[in-house]
Design an enzyme around this catalytic site. Structure first.
Site, PDB file in Angstrom:
ATOM      1  N   SER A 164       5.832  -5.312   3.435  1.00  0.00           N
ATOM      2  CA  SER A 164       4.558  -5.534   4.126  1.00  0.00           C
ATOM      3  C   SER A 164       3.485  -4.691   3.467  1.00  0.00           C
ATOM      4  O   SER A 164       3.780  -3.655   2.855  1.00  0.00           O
ATOM      5  CB  SER A 164       4.681  -5.139   5.600  1.00  0.00           C
ATOM      6  OG  SER A 164       3.418  -5.032   6.213  1.00  0.00           O
ATOM      7  N   TYR A 189       6.553   2.786  10.558  1.00  0.00           N
ATOM      8  CA  TYR A 189       6.688   1.408  10.087  1.00  0.00           C
ATOM      9  C   TYR A 189       6.399   1.343   8.589  1.00  0.00           C
ATOM     10  O   TYR A 189       7.132   0.712   7.826  1.00  0.00           O
ATOM     11  CB  TYR A 189       5.736   0.494  10.854  1.00  0.00           C
ATOM     12  CG  TYR A 189       5.712  -0.938  10.352  1.00  0.00           C
ATOM     13  CD1 TYR A 189       6.820  -1.764  10.520  1.00  0.00           C
ATOM     14  CD2 TYR A 189       4.584  -1.448   9.708  1.00  0.00           C
ATOM     15  CE1 TYR A 189       6.807  -3.073  10.049  1.00  0.00           C
ATOM     16  CE2 TYR A 189       4.569  -2.754   9.238  1.00  0.00           C
ATOM     17  CZ  TYR A 189       5.674  -3.566   9.423  1.00  0.00           C
ATOM     18  OH  TYR A 189       5.659  -4.863   8.958  1.00  0.00           O
TER      19      TYR A 189
END
Length: 322
Positions: A164, A189
């Site tokens: 990501s 994350y």
């Protein structure tokens, strides 16, 4: 004599696809009949669109799912799909699935490591691991290493780790991997997504000689169930939705979001290539230091960082196959 490993340059190859290409677009003209694919979390969001596209192209797809019942419901009516139980945050569950698949003796041609968790409340699993790192990286690391005999058994497999642009939030926090005492959900994350990218770098180096190539893929901005831990106010502040709940018009559809990982897993344009980070259905450019969150940060494709993370992951999981 073994040929020396040559890593693919981290620069676009001008694939002809782009931001708005869909998974079906990149599979146009590609026949996956006789191929066996594994798509973790392939029953929701990007994973569901990935599974649909692969099945349409002729592949048989194994979908490991934390919620097998929900997966069966979501995939009802799709031929050539098998649902298996898997909780990536539990290494016992990973080992059990791997043993079942190893017993089947079928070679795996494509593995798309799509499942993940994002911006979750501080949660510890296993021996105290931070949930996002454990689920997004360590679980997939252990699974691929356990399934290594099936990946090397065929004519050449590809592994795609779904990373990501969130990797821009954090490099690997070597001095505090589990964010003990200073948890920040987006940085945690980000670390897990950096780990996904680094995993692809080292896996490709290790697997190339045996015909296994690895890639990392950023799907793009998209609203999916991955945002389940975020509230409305957070998403408005981030401009992911407006006050009326409408999605950012610059975001991709689920079909577009699935395209890059499907392209990386199947495109003939990537034959003989690997170890790179992809976005918008092409190999990404290196990120500019002072630019927007586009492209890949140097620390997410650094070969030494990748080797260091691999060795640490072996130590943490006790699993080594590749």
């Amino acid at each position: 004599m073994a040929q020396a490993y040559t890593r693919t340059p981290q620069h676009p190859i001008h694939s002809g696809f782009g931001l708005r290409s869909t998974a079906n677009d990149v599979l146009n003209g590609i026949d996956l009949s006789g191929k066996l694919a594994l798509v973790t979390g392939g029953y929701s969001g990007l994973g569901l669109e990935t599974t649909k596209a692969l099945v349409k192209a002729g592949a048989r797809v194994i979908v490991p799912a934390r919620r097998p019942g929900a997966a069966q419901d979501a995939l009802a009516g799709l031929d050539s799909v098998e649902v298996e139980k898997l909780d990536l945050s539990d290494l016992g569950s990973v080992e059990a699935l791997a043993n079942r698949l190893l017993a089947s003796g079928r070679s795996i041609d494509l593995a798309i490591l799509n499942a993940g968790v994002m911006a979750s409340p501080e949660t510890r699993v296993g021996p105290g691991w931070e949930l996002q790192f454990a689920t997004n990286h360590l679980g997939h690391f252990a699974l691929i290493n356990r399934l290594w005999p099936l990946l090397t058994a065929g004519a050449g497999a590809r592994v795609v780790a779904t990373s990501s642009t969130g990797h821009h939030f954090s490099s690997i926090r070597w001095d505090n991997l589990n964010f003990e005492g200073n948890y920040h959900k987006f940085e945690a994350y980000g670390q897990s997504k950096t780990a996904n990218a680094l995993f692809a770098v080292e896996l490709d180096r290790r697997g190339a000689e045996q015909g296994v190539r690895a890639f990392a893929a950023h799907p793009g901005g998209i609203l999916t169930p991955l945002q389940r831990h975020m509230d409305r106010e957070e998403m408005i502040a981030l401009k992911w939705i407006d006050e009326e709940g409408n999605g950012n018009p610059g975001f991709k559809t689920p079909e577009q979001g699935a395209a890059t990982q499907v392209w990386a897993a199947t495109s003939p344009q990537l034959e003989g290539k690997g170890g790179v980070y992809c976005e918008d259905c092409d190999i990404a450019e290196p990120a500019r230091e002072d630019g927007p969150r586009v492209g890949v940060k140097d620390y997410a494709v650094d070969a030494e960082e990748a080797k260091r993370l691999w060795d640490l992951s072996v130590k943490l999981t006790g699993v080594s196959g590749a």
